[in-house]
Write a protein that holds these residues in place. Sequence first.
Motif, PDB file in Angstrom:
ATOM      1  N   PHE A   6       0.805  -1.218   0.000  1.00  0.00           N
ATOM      2  CA  PHE A   6       0.000   0.000   0.000  1.00  0.00           C
ATOM      3  C   PHE A   6       0.842   1.274   0.000  1.00  0.00           C
ATOM      4  O   PHE A   6       0.310   2.363  -0.076  1.00  0.00           O
ATOM      5  CB  PHE A   6      -0.925   0.031   1.224  1.00  0.00           C
ATOM      6  CG  PHE A   6      -1.774  -1.208   1.364  1.00  0.00           C
ATOM      7  CD1 PHE A   6      -2.422  -1.770   0.276  1.00  0.00           C
ATOM      8  CD2 PHE A   6      -1.920  -1.809   2.586  1.00  0.00           C
ATOM      9  CE1 PHE A   6      -3.198  -2.911   0.408  1.00  0.00           C
ATOM     10  CE2 PHE A   6      -2.697  -2.953   2.736  1.00  0.00           C
ATOM     11  CZ  PHE A   6      -3.340  -3.500   1.642  1.00  0.00           C
ATOM     12  N   CYS A 111      -7.102  -5.871   0.376  1.00  0.00           N
ATOM     13  CA  CYS A 111      -8.132  -4.834   0.279  1.00  0.00           C
ATOM     14  C   CYS A 111      -9.354  -5.406  -0.434  1.00  0.00           C
ATOM     15  O   CYS A 111      -9.247  -5.914  -1.547  1.00  0.00           O
ATOM     16  CB  CYS A 111      -7.597  -3.621  -0.477  1.00  0.00           C
ATOM     17  SG  CYS A 111      -8.852  -2.322  -0.648  1.00  0.00           S
ATOM     18  N   CYS A 114     -10.086  -2.988  -3.838  1.00  0.00           N
ATOM     19  CA  CYS A 114      -9.289  -3.039  -5.068  1.00  0.00           C
ATOM     20  C   CYS A 114      -8.454  -4.320  -5.200  1.00  0.00           C
ATOM     21  O   CYS A 114      -7.733  -4.473  -6.177  1.00  0.00           O
ATOM     22  CB  CYS A 114      -8.375  -1.827  -5.144  1.00  0.00           C
ATOM     23  SG  CYS A 114      -7.098  -1.789  -3.858  1.00  0.00           S
ATOM     24  N   ARG A 150      -9.791  -2.630   4.086  1.00  0.00           N
ATOM     25  CA  ARG A 150      -9.667  -1.621   3.035  1.00  0.00           C
ATOM     26  C   ARG A 150      -8.308  -0.952   3.129  1.00  0.00           C
ATOM     27  O   ARG A 150      -7.868  -0.581   4.217  1.00  0.00           O
ATOM     28  CB  ARG A 150     -10.779  -0.578   3.142  1.00  0.00           C
ATOM     29  CG  ARG A 150     -12.150  -1.179   2.829  1.00  0.00           C
ATOM     30  CD  ARG A 150     -13.254  -0.175   2.789  1.00  0.00           C
ATOM     31  NE  ARG A 150     -13.266   0.614   4.019  1.00  0.00           N
ATOM     32  CZ  ARG A 150     -13.708   1.849   4.104  1.00  0.00           C
ATOM     33  NH1 ARG A 150     -14.188   2.466   3.062  1.00  0.00           N
ATOM     34  NH2 ARG A 150     -13.687   2.492   5.251  1.00  0.00           N
ATOM     35  N   CYS A 151      -7.668  -0.786   1.986  1.00  0.00           N
ATOM     36  CA  CYS A 151      -6.360  -0.131   1.929  1.00  0.00           C
ATOM     37  C   CYS A 151      -6.532   1.379   2.124  1.00  0.00           C
ATOM     38  O   CYS A 151      -7.666   1.895   2.049  1.00  0.00           O
ATOM     39  CB  CYS A 151      -5.677  -0.429   0.598  1.00  0.00           C
ATOM     40  SG  CYS A 151      -6.413   0.391  -0.841  1.00  0.00           S
ATOM     41  N   PRO A 152      -5.438   2.084   2.358  1.00  0.00           N
ATOM     42  CA  PRO A 152      -5.544   3.538   2.577  1.00  0.00           C
ATOM     43  C   PRO A 152      -6.220   4.283   1.422  1.00  0.00           C
ATOM     44  O   PRO A 152      -7.018   5.193   1.650  1.00  0.00           O
ATOM     45  CB  PRO A 152      -4.087   3.976   2.732  1.00  0.00           C
ATOM     46  CG  PRO A 152      -3.386   2.760   3.249  1.00  0.00           C
ATOM     47  CD  PRO A 152      -4.077   1.599   2.579  1.00  0.00           C
ATOM     48  N   ARG A 153      -5.930   3.891   0.183  1.00  0.00           N
ATOM     49  CA  ARG A 153      -6.530   4.583  -0.963  1.00  0.00           C
ATOM     50  C   ARG A 153      -8.036   4.372  -1.008  1.00  0.00           C
ATOM     51  O   ARG A 153      -8.812   5.320  -1.184  1.00  0.00           O
ATOM     52  CB  ARG A 153      -5.885   4.112  -2.268  1.00  0.00           C
ATOM     53  CG  ARG A 153      -6.334   4.971  -3.464  1.00  0.00           C
ATOM     54  CD  ARG A 153      -5.799   4.474  -4.776  1.00  0.00           C
ATOM     55  NE  ARG A 153      -6.611   3.319  -5.152  1.00  0.00           N
ATOM     56  CZ  ARG A 153      -6.148   2.214  -5.697  1.00  0.00           C
ATOM     57  NH1 ARG A 153      -4.877   2.079  -5.939  1.00  0.00           N
ATOM     58  NH2 ARG A 153      -6.952   1.217  -6.003  1.00  0.00           N
ATOM     59  N   CYS A 154      -8.482   3.126  -0.823  1.00  0.00           N
ATOM     60  CA  CYS A 154      -9.926   2.849  -0.852  1.00  0.00           C
ATOM     61  C   CYS A 154     -10.634   3.511   0.321  1.00  0.00           C
ATOM     62  O   CYS A 154     -11.764   3.975   0.175  1.00  0.00           O
ATOM     63  CB  CYS A 154     -10.185   1.345  -0.889  1.00  0.00           C
ATOM     64  SG  CYS A 154      -9.753   0.598  -2.471  1.00  0.00           S
ATOM     65  N   ALA A 156      -9.709   6.311   1.726  1.00  0.00           N
ATOM     66  CA  ALA A 156      -9.759   7.753   1.416  1.00  0.00           C
ATOM     67  C   ALA A 156     -10.838   8.058   0.374  1.00  0.00           C
ATOM     68  O   ALA A 156     -11.545   9.059   0.489  1.00  0.00           O
ATOM     69  CB  ALA A 156      -8.395   8.236   0.921  1.00  0.00           C
ATOM     70  N   GLU A 157     -10.976   7.182  -0.619  1.00  0.00           N
ATOM     71  CA  GLU A 157     -11.986   7.383  -1.656  1.00  0.00           C
ATOM     72  C   GLU A 157     -13.401   7.266  -1.112  1.00  0.00           C
ATOM     73  O   GLU A 157     -14.323   7.881  -1.598  1.00  0.00           O
ATOM     74  CB  GLU A 157     -11.775   6.402  -2.795  1.00  0.00           C
ATOM     75  CG  GLU A 157     -10.533   6.695  -3.618  1.00  0.00           C
ATOM     76  CD  GLU A 157     -10.244   5.629  -4.666  1.00  0.00           C
ATOM     77  OE1 GLU A 157     -10.999   4.659  -4.789  1.00  0.00           O
ATOM     78  OE2 GLU A 157      -9.229   5.794  -5.353  1.00  0.00           O
TER      79      GLU A 157
END
Length: 162
Positions: A6, A111, A114, A150-154, A156-157
């Motif tokens: 990640f 995640c 994604c 959930r990963c940091p990007r997901c 945040a989204e």
Amino acid sequence: MDPLGFAPHDHRDCKREAMAAAEAHCARHRLNFTPVRRRVLEILLEGHRAMGAYEILDTLRAEGLGAQPPVAYRALDFLVSNGFAHKIERLNAFIACTHPAAAHTPAFLICRGCNAVAEAQAEPTRGMLGAAAKAAGFEIEQAVVEAVGRCPRCRAEAAPCR
């Protein structure tokens, strides 16, 4: 060991280090690091994600290195059995090991948004699993740890606007 999947990093370094570790291990143990085995590891490292055997086979087929499933599966079995790759059971996929030169028990952070996967360190003989094994008189030899979230990007989204 920090989870890698990640976080941004210099991907060329991890690929170079993983290939060097695989080559050194094979030389030290007199293992045949065939062109197909080498290429499958490169494919996993280039993808830097969990990949299914048939996705890997498609690349091998396009490069003229094999068209039948056993070609990919034999190479993946070799890579997994020698610690260069891991099988992600939940995804029925494979991922290059991010710490191939280190003795470790990986824990996979998957995640659900994604399907990105990060490899972290696990200590199955400690904590709740270790305590349960000890209470049952069981000796853990191998464990597969897979956590879904959930990963940091997901994350945040999916964050609500303020």
